[in-house]
Design an enzyme around this catalytic site. Sequence first.
Site, PDB file in Angstrom:
ATOM      1  N   ASN A   1      -1.783   3.255  12.883  1.00  0.00           N
ATOM      2  CA  ASN A   1      -3.053   2.574  13.103  1.00  0.00           C
ATOM      3  C   ASN A   1      -2.879   1.069  12.935  1.00  0.00           C
ATOM      4  O   ASN A   1      -3.564   0.271  13.549  1.00  0.00           O
ATOM      5  CB  ASN A   1      -4.109   3.069  12.112  1.00  0.00           C
ATOM      6  CG  ASN A   1      -5.405   2.324  12.262  1.00  0.00           C
ATOM      7  OD1 ASN A   1      -6.052   2.411  13.300  1.00  0.00           O
ATOM      8  ND2 ASN A   1      -5.772   1.528  11.266  1.00  0.00           N
TER       9      ASN A   1
ATOM     10  N   GLN B   1      -2.883  -5.305   6.506  1.00  0.00           N
ATOM     11  CA  GLN B   1      -2.592  -4.207   7.445  1.00  0.00           C
ATOM     12  C   GLN B   1      -3.318  -4.433   8.776  1.00  0.00           C
ATOM     13  O   GLN B   1      -4.291  -3.736   9.081  1.00  0.00           O
ATOM     14  CB  GLN B   1      -3.021  -2.867   6.833  1.00  0.00           C
ATOM     15  CG  GLN B   1      -2.164  -2.455   5.638  1.00  0.00           C
ATOM     16  CD  GLN B   1      -2.766  -1.307   4.838  1.00  0.00           C
ATOM     17  OE1 GLN B   1      -3.983  -1.264   4.622  1.00  0.00           O
ATOM     18  NE2 GLN B   1      -1.933  -0.394   4.381  1.00  0.00           N
TER      19      GLN B   1
ATOM     20  N   GLU C   1      -4.549  13.487   9.568  1.00  0.00           N
ATOM     21  CA  GLU C   1      -5.456  13.084   8.499  1.00  0.00           C
ATOM     22  C   GLU C   1      -6.719  12.575   9.175  1.00  0.00           C
ATOM     23  O   GLU C   1      -6.748  11.466   9.717  1.00  0.00           O
ATOM     24  CB  GLU C   1      -4.842  11.962   7.650  1.00  0.00           C
ATOM     25  CG  GLU C   1      -5.714  11.630   6.455  1.00  0.00           C
ATOM     26  CD  GLU C   1      -5.810  10.139   6.132  1.00  0.00           C
ATOM     27  OE1 GLU C   1      -6.402   9.804   5.100  1.00  0.00           O
ATOM     28  OE2 GLU C   1      -5.334   9.294   6.913  1.00  0.00           O
TER      29      GLU C   1
ATOM     30  N   ASP D   1      -1.396   9.423  10.024  1.00  0.00           N
ATOM     31  CA  ASP D   1      -2.294   8.674   9.161  1.00  0.00           C
ATOM     32  C   ASP D   1      -3.525   8.193   9.933  1.00  0.00           C
ATOM     33  O   ASP D   1      -3.411   7.720  11.064  1.00  0.00           O
ATOM     34  CB  ASP D   1      -1.510   7.460   8.630  1.00  0.00           C
ATOM     35  CG  ASP D   1      -2.235   6.717   7.535  1.00  0.00           C
ATOM     36  OD1 ASP D   1      -2.562   7.341   6.513  1.00  0.00           O
ATOM     37  OD2 ASP D   1      -2.471   5.501   7.695  1.00  0.00           O
TER      38      ASP D   1
ATOM     39  N   ASP E   1       0.867  -1.189   0.000  1.00  0.00           N
ATOM     40  CA  ASP E   1       0.000   0.000   0.000  1.00  0.00           C
ATOM     41  C   ASP E   1       0.904   1.239   0.000  1.00  0.00           C
ATOM     42  O   ASP E   1       0.812   2.092   0.880  1.00  0.00           O
ATOM     43  CB  ASP E   1      -0.935  -0.026   1.220  1.00  0.00           C
ATOM     44  CG  ASP E   1      -1.878   1.173   1.241  1.00  0.00           C
ATOM     45  OD1 ASP E   1      -2.042   1.838   0.193  1.00  0.00           O
ATOM     46  OD2 ASP E   1      -2.454   1.460   2.318  1.00  0.00           O
TER      47      ASP E   1
HETATM   48  C1  NOJ Z   1      -4.588   6.927   4.536  1.00  0.00           C
HETATM   49  C2  NOJ Z   1      -3.550   7.091   3.481  1.00  0.00           C
HETATM   50  O1  NOJ Z   1      -3.631   8.390   2.947  1.00  0.00           O
HETATM   51  C3  NOJ Z   1      -3.783   6.013   2.450  1.00  0.00           C
HETATM   52  O2  NOJ Z   1      -2.976   6.209   1.324  1.00  0.00           O
HETATM   53  C4  NOJ Z   1      -3.561   4.673   3.096  1.00  0.00           C
HETATM   54  O3  NOJ Z   1      -3.906   3.643   2.187  1.00  0.00           O
HETATM   55  C5  NOJ Z   1      -4.412   4.511   4.351  1.00  0.00           C
HETATM   56  N1  NOJ Z   1      -4.404   5.672   5.202  1.00  0.00           N
HETATM   57  C6  NOJ Z   1      -3.940   3.333   5.159  1.00  0.00           C
HETATM   58  O4  NOJ Z   1      -2.728   3.642   5.798  1.00  0.00           O
END
Ligand code: NOJ
Length: 560
Positions: free
Chosen positions: A103, A169, A243, A201, A61
Amino acid sequence: MINDLWYKNAVFYCLSVETYMDANGDGIGDFAGLMRRLDYLHGLGVTAVWLMPFQTSPWRDSGYDIADYYNVDSRFGTLGDFVEFTHAAKQRGIRVIIDLVVNHTSDEHPWFKEARADPSSRYRDWYIWSKKKPPNAQSGMVFPGVQKSTWTYDSVARQYYFHRFYDFQPDLNTSNPHVHAEILKIMGFWIQQGVSGFRMDAVPFVISTKGAKARKPAEQYDMLRSMREFLQWRQGDSIILAEANVLPETDMEYFGADGDRMQMMFNFQVNQHLFYALAASDWRPLAKALKATKPRPATAQWGLFLRNHDELDLGRLSPEHRKIVFDAFGPDPEMQLYQRGIRRRLAPMLEGDRRRIELAYSLMFTLPGTPVIRYGDEIGMGDDLSLRERTCARTPMQWSDEPRGGFTKSDKPVLPVITGGPFGYEHVNAAKQRRDANSMLNWTERIVRMRKEVPEIGWGDFEILQTRDTRVFAMRYDWRNNSVLFVHNLDSRPREIYLDPGIPGDAGQLLVNLLSDDHSRADENGKHRLLIEAYGYRWYRVGGLDYLLRRSDVESGVSR
Ligand code: NOJ
Ligand code: CA
């Protein structure tokens, strides 16, 4: 004063090391390559760089699946290279903030490996387990359509584990005090390597109660305070940029009523309504979003963005408004993602129309907060919709018209460089635009420079002005005896407005245009008749250019 809270009047630039510049020729961007582009970034005028994840990771990711928090992925270089980079950035007055992805970890993180293999391991409780498949396993997916569930059976642990995002994840049990302590340790480690803070994040999920029994997850906001406190003990001017795509009524929970939690948050509310304003040529819902997100502690700041590395999430718009944005900017199913967003870059969405791109950026730069530029947008880069999910908008930076856009000498770049067509590197590249005084790149450089000279936007109080035209948006900022005023015509036709700058006395008589010679003098009623071309914008300073002489250290209450 202004420098203490540096993020209040900064210009951020977001990039991924992987796709910026490859110095050692293996096809993958690296810190050595990024170092060589620091003068470019300095020339653009950005004052902070936000680096997307670069830690050791299986990279399923784009690095948001970390397998070692205390190392640089070897593809990008070493920790030594990283410190060389933060040092070189510092020399140029550029701060570095990095992603803090706590997370979840990668399923290849040693913590997870040990946790699943050994029920008595100290790491077992670092993740979230359930013997039975929880009834809500098919809900709460962040990537609907791609991600099938939020609980997956692990044959080694013989239990289900929780994952808010992809199944590789696994969520960390952030309520476990040991996990919490480890998160602080991670922050402390990177601070020591020269960073000025973190883009945190998925914050709402980090602080959420988790587990099969957490039917109604609750946010544990006090966690935010302890993270901020730790960070500031270690290094006073470091920040967390959260975020958190949340509703305005919870904003204060994130900032903290006393300004004791997150220093910055991305303004997703404004982002979505800004795209609606561009699509519908109607600023009224944007004004509502601005008013709804207005309350915040004086030390807190919004991060404003147009596009980022994810899809343009339109989930907070009404279905009617969402449809208008989809129809205008992402009508084909292949342009859409996760049943809620558009995965394209900005320039293709706006059909490469310079007037509209400038309008969008001018808005972003003049709305209340700190602008965050996405790498490549300063030259109007496009996307590659043949790449899966969000990867389409993460292609290598286009530096020149040399092979593979000058990104790498290898004929196997980590992701294909956009080639051919209107957005191919042959046409759209930094070197070419550098030589063209009227290029997007030079425009961006000028607007960044001007934005930094207008601290009123980052610091001041704003008022939305009545233009009596739903297509022409005007706002004014007041700060320390000075006022600035911005006008944006969202329409494809020229519009004329009759504007009252809303300043008592005769101070509003003269509006000095900051970007051209087209100044405005009020008529006998103290109002301004402004003719704005299609998609035009104006940056005015109220009064004369002696504003710096008039700036005062204390707020006099009235502006000018
Ligand atoms: C938010 C991030 O901006 C995104 O790119 C990611 O896939 C997810 N969080 C998981 O970490
Ligand atoms: Ca490389």
